[in-house]
Design a protein around this motif. Structure first.
Motif, PDB file in Angstrom:
ATOM      1  N   THR A 110       0.752  -1.294   0.115  1.00 54.07           N
ATOM      2  CA  THR A 110      -0.093  -0.334  -0.111  1.00 54.07           C
ATOM      3  C   THR A 110       0.675   1.392  -0.017  1.00 54.07           C
ATOM      4  O   THR A 110       0.244   2.551   0.061  1.00 54.07           O
ATOM      5  CB  THR A 110      -0.928   0.091   1.161  1.00 54.07           C
ATOM      6  N   THR A 111       2.170   1.204   0.139  1.00 52.78           N
ATOM      7  CA  THR A 111       2.921   2.218   0.120  1.00 52.78           C
ATOM      8  C   THR A 111       3.973   2.183  -1.118  1.00 52.78           C
ATOM      9  O   THR A 111       3.760   2.710  -2.236  1.00 52.78           O
ATOM     10  CB  THR A 111       3.677   2.456   1.332  1.00 52.78           C
ATOM     11  N   LEU A 112       5.092   1.643  -0.993  1.00 52.49           N
ATOM     12  CA  LEU A 112       6.141   1.328  -2.117  1.00 52.49           C
ATOM     13  C   LEU A 112       5.632   0.746  -3.074  1.00 52.49           C
ATOM     14  O   LEU A 112       5.911   0.961  -4.259  1.00 52.49           O
ATOM     15  CB  LEU A 112       7.347   0.840  -1.302  1.00 52.49           C
ATOM     16  N   GLY A 113       4.898  -0.306  -3.055  1.00 52.76           N
ATOM     17  CA  GLY A 113       4.301  -1.171  -4.058  1.00 52.76           C
ATOM     18  C   GLY A 113       3.521  -0.291  -5.059  1.00 52.76           C
ATOM     19  O   GLY A 113       3.836  -0.163  -6.267  1.00 52.76           O
ATOM     20  N   VAL A 114       2.360   0.083  -4.347  1.00 50.17           N
ATOM     21  CA  VAL A 114       1.452   0.650  -5.308  1.00 50.17           C
ATOM     22  C   VAL A 114       2.002   1.800  -5.856  1.00 50.17           C
ATOM     23  O   VAL A 114       1.966   2.179  -7.250  1.00 50.17           O
ATOM     24  CB  VAL A 114      -0.002   0.919  -4.526  1.00 50.17           C
ATOM     25  N   PHE A 115       2.384   2.857  -5.178  1.00 49.17           N
ATOM     26  CA  PHE A 115       2.856   4.083  -5.720  1.00 49.17           C
ATOM     27  C   PHE A 115       4.162   4.135  -6.489  1.00 49.17           C
ATOM     28  O   PHE A 115       4.083   4.933  -7.473  1.00 49.17           O
ATOM     29  CB  PHE A 115       2.939   5.203  -4.516  1.00 49.17           C
ATOM     30  N   LEU A 116       5.006   3.215  -6.044  1.00 45.17           N
ATOM     31  CA  LEU A 116       6.216   3.193  -6.814  1.00 45.17           C
ATOM     32  C   LEU A 116       6.134   2.437  -8.273  1.00 45.17           C
ATOM     33  O   LEU A 116       6.513   3.231  -9.354  1.00 45.17           O
ATOM     34  CB  LEU A 116       7.195   2.208  -6.363  1.00 45.17           C
ATOM     35  N   HIS A 117       5.052   1.654  -8.485  1.00 44.36           N
ATOM     36  CA  HIS A 117       4.782   1.085  -9.752  1.00 44.36           C
ATOM     37  C   HIS A 117       3.723   2.067 -10.296  1.00 44.36           C
ATOM     38  O   HIS A 117       4.000   2.243 -11.734  1.00 44.36           O
ATOM     39  CB  HIS A 117       4.082  -0.436  -9.759  1.00 44.36           C
ATOM     40  N   TYR A 118       3.089   2.773  -9.931  1.00 41.14           N
ATOM     41  CA  TYR A 118       2.335   3.849 -10.584  1.00 41.14           C
ATOM     42  C   TYR A 118       3.263   4.999 -11.027  1.00 41.14           C
ATOM     43  O   TYR A 118       3.121   5.533 -12.119  1.00 41.14           O
ATOM     44  CB  TYR A 118       1.435   4.549  -9.284  1.00 41.14           C
ATOM     45  N   CYS A 119       4.097   5.214 -10.247  1.00 41.36           N
ATOM     46  CA  CYS A 119       5.291   6.317 -10.627  1.00 41.36           C
ATOM     47  C   CYS A 119       6.305   5.471 -11.878  1.00 41.36           C
ATOM     48  O   CYS A 119       6.731   6.478 -12.545  1.00 41.36           O
ATOM     49  CB  CYS A 119       6.226   6.336  -9.477  1.00 41.36           C
TER      50      CYS A 119
END
Length: 548
Positions: free
Chosen positions: A229-238
């Motif tokens: 919910t932090t590094l996974g979701v948002f980093l792949h979104y990025c």
């Protein structure tokens, strides 16, 4: 159902099932990065000036037909006015050159013959194709707003649909529908049709985003939940966000760009057979056999022997009793109302700042493709830092601090001298750093505040309120045409004020993930520890106090 985490503890924390699911769900978010900001390039406004159509005028007179004007302290050719063509034609016919006359005395007129657009950067955009400039310039921020209007609808509907029909079905229907809408956009014959289709792109995109987020929260183990919910979701979104400008760099025509972005969604088709439905949701629906079947397959993948009975009969009954909730349930309890109201304010403020700064990259000095890439890269350290902080720090002070940082840097921009463009740009990127970290924290914080039976509905409501912020963000940036500091003042002030509301939310760090409405209602105010009260007749807490 209150003992779900304890009943499924036999699966372990880092088995093959969890790791594969972790990477598959993260891969979906790369597509959301592609699709969230393509309007930066599709809706870019190339350099332009009034078209001068007259075969009798020399090139010198045609160039002189465009008056100069001062914009942000710089002298440049006017984009919306030209000298009256009949007056210019008469001067040319009399043998004068532009240096022989004072052209400022010539009456000006609007671009009655249309515009000429530069193709140095873009071959074609919706602005150059449908003349969305000058008197029609307001249509460009409106196009961006239609995406976020779609977010509003999707946020409301997706929660209800996924709570009724399941997380998995809503994820893949949204993914397919979004790709089809983008493909249809590439064939748009008018600005209005483009906006209508963009509205549905937004509705399906946010449905995909929220529902996949909830699925990961419910299915993954505790140790992977925060990472997802932090590094996974948002980093792949990025990752998708960072790759987008290079795809746009290679494809300068907006129609072909949209077709390529739509076609990339085809790679997700095989994931239908690899991503399971949420066992928590199935249990909440009373479909205990299907829930246990998924968990037994997970145990087999993890090389673990599952117990003969996973869920007790009393827990299944409790799940069925708590499976049907609506928006009215959030309004009935005063504590839930207060929590929801404060979450709505936070989501709204964060979205104004985050999307405002993201859409503003096309207005920054320099190469637009590189600017977009740098804006995306700025988010990477924010995601990494916030991920590590969330593992060991309470959510409430983190959110207040990040919001204050983001707002303060934006307010400082107006104090920077005109000559220090690099410092002003650095402050804007620092502000986005704060907003990005706030975005990371508020997602997991909200998911932890709501119980399973209301989590998707609660997330949908908060995301709906956030759309008010994102819908207005393009117009906040548009205010920069009147005063370039005004957008920063507005975004900074709203953020600072909203940070104060976060201190009143209950703390969720180190607490069990609530399953039922009653468990959420037992959260205390911000001055007290948010322990879960023991039920009548119990002598110990039913679940271990493990970090979420």
């Amino acid at each position: 159902m209150g003992n779900y985490d304890e009943d499924t503890a036999f699966l372990g924390e880092r088995g093959q099932f969890f790791m594969i699911l972790f990477f598959l769900l993260n891969a979906i978010y790369i597509s959301t990065g592609f699709h969230s900001f393509y309007i930066i390039f599709v809706g870019a406004s190339p350099l332009h000036h009034c078209q001068v159509v007259d075969g009798n005028l020399s090139e010198v007179w045609m160039n002189a037909s465009i008056p100069n004007e001062t914009v942000n302290g710089k002298l440049q050719p006017s984009q919306c006015w030209r000298y009256r063509l009949d007056a210019v034609r008469n001067l040319s016919a009399q043998g004068y050159s532009p240096q022989d006359v004072n052209l400022t005395d010539v009456i000006q007129e609007k671009c009655v013959d249309g515009w000429t657009y530069s193709t140095d950067i873009y071959q074609s955009t919706i602005v150059s194709e449908w003349d969305l400039v000058c008197d029609s310039e307001w249509k460009v921020p409106f196009v961006s707003s239609t995406l976020y209007m779609g977010y509003l609808l999707g946020s409301i509907v997706s929660g209800q649909l996924s709570d009724r029909f399941g997380r998995k079905q809503v994820i893949f229907i949204s993914l397919a529908a979004e790709a089809l809408m983008i493909l249809a956009q590439s064939f748009s014959h008018s600005w209005l049709l483009f906006c209508i289709l963009y509205f549905f792109v937004g509705a399906f995109q946010i449905s995909l985003y929220i529902t996949a987020f909830v699925l990961g929260t419910e299915v993954l183990s505790k140790s992977l939940r925060v990472l997802f919910t932090t590094l996974g979701v948002f980093l792949h979104y990025c990752i998708g966000y960072m790759v987008l400008p290079w795809i746009a760099f290679a494809i300068r025509d907006w129609r072909y760009l949209l077709r390529v972005l739509s076609g990339l969604s085809m790679v997700y088709i095989p994931l239908w057979w690899l991503i399971p439905e949420s066992p928590r949701w199935l249990l909440a629906q009373g479909r205990v056999l299907e829930s246990e079947a998924i968990l037994r397959r997970a145990a087999k993948a993890n090389n673990i022997t599952a117990p003969d009975v996973i869920f007790k009969e009393s827990e299944v009954k409790e799940a069925a009793e708590n499976s049907n909730y609506s928006t009215l349930q959030i309004l009935k309890s005063s504590k839930i109302r207060q929590t929801t109201l404060m979450c709505l304010m936070l989501w709204m403020a964060i979205n104004v700042g985050y999307f405002g700064l993201s859409l503003n990259t096309s207005n920054l000095f320099g190469d637009p493709f590189l600017n977009c890439f740098l804006s995306a890269v700025t988010e990477v350290p924010a995601y990494i830092v916030s991920t590590f902080l969330l593992k060991s720090c309470p959510r409430r002070p983190l959110l207040a601090a990040f919001l204050s940082i983001g707002g303060a840097f934006l307010l400082f921009i107006q104090m920077i001298p005109e000559s220090l463009h690099t410092l002003a740009l650095a402050l804007e990127m620092a502000g986005k750093f704060g907003f990005t970290m706030s975005f990371t924290v508020v997602y997991i914080y909200t998911a932890e505040l709501y119980p399973t039976v209301l989590r998707n509905l609660g997330m949908g409501m908060c995301s709906s309120a956030a759309r008010i912020g994102s819908i207005t963000a393009p117009y906040v940036i548009f205010l920069g045409t009147f005063n370039k500091y005004l957008p920063y003042i507005l975004m900074g002030s709203i953020t600072i004020v909203s940070s104060l509301s976060s201190i009143f939310l209950p703390e969720t760090f180190g607490k069990v993930l609530p399953e039922t409405l009653e468990q959420m209602q037992k959260c205390k105010s911000f001055l007290k520890r948010d322990n879960i009260t023991l039920e009548e007749g119990q002598t110990s807490v039913p679940m271990k106090e493990e970090k979420i």
